[in-house]
Motif scaffolding. Structure first.
Motif, PDB file in Angstrom:
ATOM      1  N   TYR A 137      61.659  69.192   4.271  1.00 47.78           N
ATOM      2  CA  TYR A 137      61.025  69.257   3.011  1.00 47.78           C
ATOM      3  C   TYR A 137      59.471  69.805   2.856  1.00 47.78           C
ATOM      4  CZ  TYR A 137      65.311  66.332   2.467  1.00 47.78           C
ATOM      5  OH  TYR A 137      66.582  65.804   2.587  1.00 47.78           O
ATOM      6  N   ASP A 138      58.847  69.482   3.913  1.00 55.97           N
ATOM      7  CA  ASP A 138      57.564  69.973   3.934  1.00 55.97           C
ATOM      8  C   ASP A 138      57.394  71.500   3.898  1.00 55.97           C
ATOM      9  OD1 ASP A 138      56.413  67.423   4.045  1.00 55.97           O
ATOM     10  OD2 ASP A 138      56.528  67.613   6.245  1.00 55.97           O
ATOM     11  N   ALA A 139      58.487  72.193   4.731  1.00 58.70           N
ATOM     12  CA  ALA A 139      58.600  73.603   4.581  1.00 58.70           C
ATOM     13  C   ALA A 139      59.148  74.197   3.007  1.00 58.70           C
ATOM     14  CB  ALA A 139      59.536  74.282   5.575  1.00 58.70           C
ATOM     15  N   GLU A 141      59.128  72.614  -0.063  1.00 62.06           N
ATOM     16  CA  GLU A 141      58.442  72.230  -1.218  1.00 62.06           C
ATOM     17  C   GLU A 141      57.509  73.455  -1.524  1.00 62.06           C
ATOM     18  OE1 GLU A 141      55.483  68.842  -3.329  1.00 62.06           O
ATOM     19  OE2 GLU A 141      55.780  68.869  -1.219  1.00 62.06           O
ATOM     20  N   PRO A 142      56.549  74.063  -0.787  1.00 69.65           N
ATOM     21  CA  PRO A 142      55.664  75.127  -1.413  1.00 69.65           C
ATOM     22  C   PRO A 142      56.547  76.364  -1.884  1.00 69.65           C
ATOM     23  CG  PRO A 142      55.441  74.960   1.081  1.00 69.65           C
ATOM     24  CD  PRO A 142      56.318  73.725   0.590  1.00 69.65           C
ATOM     25  N   LEU A 143      57.764  76.607  -0.955  1.00 65.29           N
ATOM     26  CA  LEU A 143      58.578  77.723  -1.556  1.00 65.29           C
ATOM     27  C   LEU A 143      59.238  77.489  -2.954  1.00 65.29           C
ATOM     28  CD1 LEU A 143      60.194  78.272   1.690  1.00 65.29           C
ATOM     29  CD2 LEU A 143      58.564  79.567   0.795  1.00 65.29           C
ATOM     30  N   PHE A 144      59.513  76.205  -3.059  1.00 64.70           N
ATOM     31  CA  PHE A 144      60.217  76.068  -4.504  1.00 64.70           C
ATOM     32  C   PHE A 144      58.988  76.008  -5.530  1.00 64.70           C
ATOM     33  CE2 PHE A 144      63.582  72.937  -2.486  1.00 64.70           C
ATOM     34  CZ  PHE A 144      64.759  73.684  -3.084  1.00 64.70           C
ATOM     35  N   LEU A 145      57.746  75.412  -5.216  1.00 63.87           N
ATOM     36  CA  LEU A 145      56.572  75.688  -6.151  1.00 63.87           C
ATOM     37  C   LEU A 145      56.126  77.045  -6.561  1.00 63.87           C
ATOM     38  CD1 LEU A 145      54.369  72.806  -4.999  1.00 63.87           C
ATOM     39  CD2 LEU A 145      55.659  72.840  -7.088  1.00 63.87           C
ATOM     40  N   ARG A 146      56.254  78.038  -5.591  1.00 64.95           N
ATOM     41  CA  ARG A 146      55.879  79.354  -5.815  1.00 64.95           C
ATOM     42  C   ARG A 146      57.119  80.031  -6.429  1.00 64.95           C
ATOM     43  NH1 ARG A 146      55.830  84.308  -1.518  1.00 64.95           N
ATOM     44  NH2 ARG A 146      55.104  85.789  -2.855  1.00 64.95           N
ATOM     45  N   SER A 147      58.410  79.510  -6.210  1.00 63.74           N
ATOM     46  CA  SER A 147      59.322  80.108  -6.924  1.00 63.74           C
ATOM     47  C   SER A 147      59.273  79.849  -8.414  1.00 63.74           C
ATOM     48  CB  SER A 147      60.620  79.686  -6.489  1.00 63.74           C
ATOM     49  OG  SER A 147      61.925  80.232  -7.156  1.00 63.74           O
ATOM     50  N   LEU A 148      58.895  78.611  -8.743  1.00 62.25           N
ATOM     51  CA  LEU A 148      58.817  78.074  -9.962  1.00 62.25           C
ATOM     52  C   LEU A 148      57.627  78.732 -10.731  1.00 62.25           C
ATOM     53  CD1 LEU A 148      59.575  76.139 -12.349  1.00 62.25           C
ATOM     54  CD2 LEU A 148      58.190  74.476 -11.104  1.00 62.25           C
ATOM     55  N   GLU A 149      56.578  79.029 -10.028  1.00 67.44           N
ATOM     56  CA  GLU A 149      55.593  79.690 -10.806  1.00 67.44           C
ATOM     57  C   GLU A 149      55.735  80.916 -11.198  1.00 67.44           C
ATOM     58  OE1 GLU A 149      50.983  81.028  -9.377  1.00 67.44           O
ATOM     59  OE2 GLU A 149      51.851  79.394  -8.427  1.00 67.44           O
ATOM     60  N   ILE A 150      56.592  81.706 -10.237  1.00 66.33           N
ATOM     61  CA  ILE A 150      56.776  83.202 -10.821  1.00 66.33           C
ATOM     62  C   ILE A 150      57.870  83.274 -11.716  1.00 66.33           C
ATOM     63  CG2 ILE A 150      58.140  85.041  -9.833  1.00 66.33           C
ATOM     64  CD1 ILE A 150      57.184  84.374  -6.898  1.00 66.33           C
ATOM     65  N   ARG A 151      58.827  82.287 -11.920  1.00 74.65           N
ATOM     66  CA  ARG A 151      59.897  82.061 -12.966  1.00 74.65           C
ATOM     67  C   ARG A 151      59.018  81.548 -14.223  1.00 74.65           C
ATOM     68  NH1 ARG A 151      65.087  79.730  -9.769  1.00 74.65           N
ATOM     69  NH2 ARG A 151      65.271  81.835  -8.761  1.00 74.65           N
ATOM     70  N   GLU A 152      58.172  81.043 -14.238  1.00 75.38           N
ATOM     71  CA  GLU A 152      57.408  80.377 -15.302  1.00 75.38           C
ATOM     72  C   GLU A 152      56.453  81.699 -15.924  1.00 75.38           C
ATOM     73  OE1 GLU A 152      57.026  75.640 -14.770  1.00 75.38           O
ATOM     74  OE2 GLU A 152      55.333  76.852 -14.167  1.00 75.38           O
ATOM     75  N   THR A 153      55.957  82.189 -15.155  1.00 79.39           N
ATOM     76  CA  THR A 153      55.155  83.302 -15.483  1.00 79.39           C
ATOM     77  C   THR A 153      55.917  84.587 -16.004  1.00 79.39           C
ATOM     78  OG1 THR A 153      53.460  82.722 -14.109  1.00 79.39           O
ATOM     79  CG2 THR A 153      53.276  85.058 -14.666  1.00 79.39           C
ATOM     80  N   ALA A 154      57.131  84.958 -15.436  1.00 79.37           N
ATOM     81  CA  ALA A 154      57.851  85.927 -15.724  1.00 79.37           C
ATOM     82  C   ALA A 154      58.716  85.700 -17.149  1.00 79.37           C
ATOM     83  CB  ALA A 154      59.018  86.259 -14.609  1.00 79.37           C
TER      84      ALA A 154
END
Length: 160
Positions: A137-139, A141-154
């Motif tokens: 989960y430590d690996a 989480e940051p990938l999920f968060l970055r994915s979410l940020e990209i999608r929210e921006t897009a």
């Protein structure tokens, strides 16, 4: 029409249509044409949805070979096939085979499409899912968060 049947779960109706499309493309365009690779990918996805990984894997490998030969090893089409192939391995619990494909897909997409492209978000999400399924989960989480940020921006209003 085959996609409609596939989405409805009517695989027995979709499969012959996908084979027909593949045969037509191979006959008219040649066995190494990118449209043949697309047909191979579509048929492989049908088999993946059925859990028939032994049928899907060689189709994706052939599709990958065609796209790499036609467009080079650093093309978005190559990244998509790598992603699809990784999902087959991931579905089977073969995480060690899936992980390098996901990283390669991510690298291609970041380089060719830019770091904030929605396809990059897809690669990040799939890599995060792989780690999450392994309990890392430590690996993840940051990938999920970055994915979410990209999608929210897009998907912000006015961006579409």
């Amino acid at each position: 029409m085959s996609q409609l049947y596939s989405h409805k779960g009517n695989y027995s109706a979709a499969e012959p249509l996908l084979y027909r499309s593949l045969e037509i493309r191979e006959t008219t365009l040649g066995e190494s044409h990118p449209s043949v690779a697309t047909s191979l990918n579509n048929l492989a996805l049908l088999y993946r949805n059925q859990g028939n990984y032994s049928a899907a894997e060689p189709l994706l490998k052939r599709s990958l070979e065609i796209f790499e030969t036609t467009f080079g090893e650093f093309h978005p089409h190559v990244a998509q096939i790598l992603n699809n192939l990784s999902q087959i391995y991931s579905d089977q619990g073969n995480h060690s085979a899936a992980e390098p494909l996901l990283y390669r897909s991510l690298e291609i997409r970041e380089t060719t499409l830019g770091e904030s492209h929605p396809d990059v978000a897809q690669s990040l999400n799939n890599l995060a899912l792989l780690y999450s399924n392994q309990g890392n989960y430590d690996a993840a989480e940051p990938l999920f968060l970055r994915s979410l940020e990209i999608r929210e921006t897009a998907l912000k209003p006015g961006k579409l």
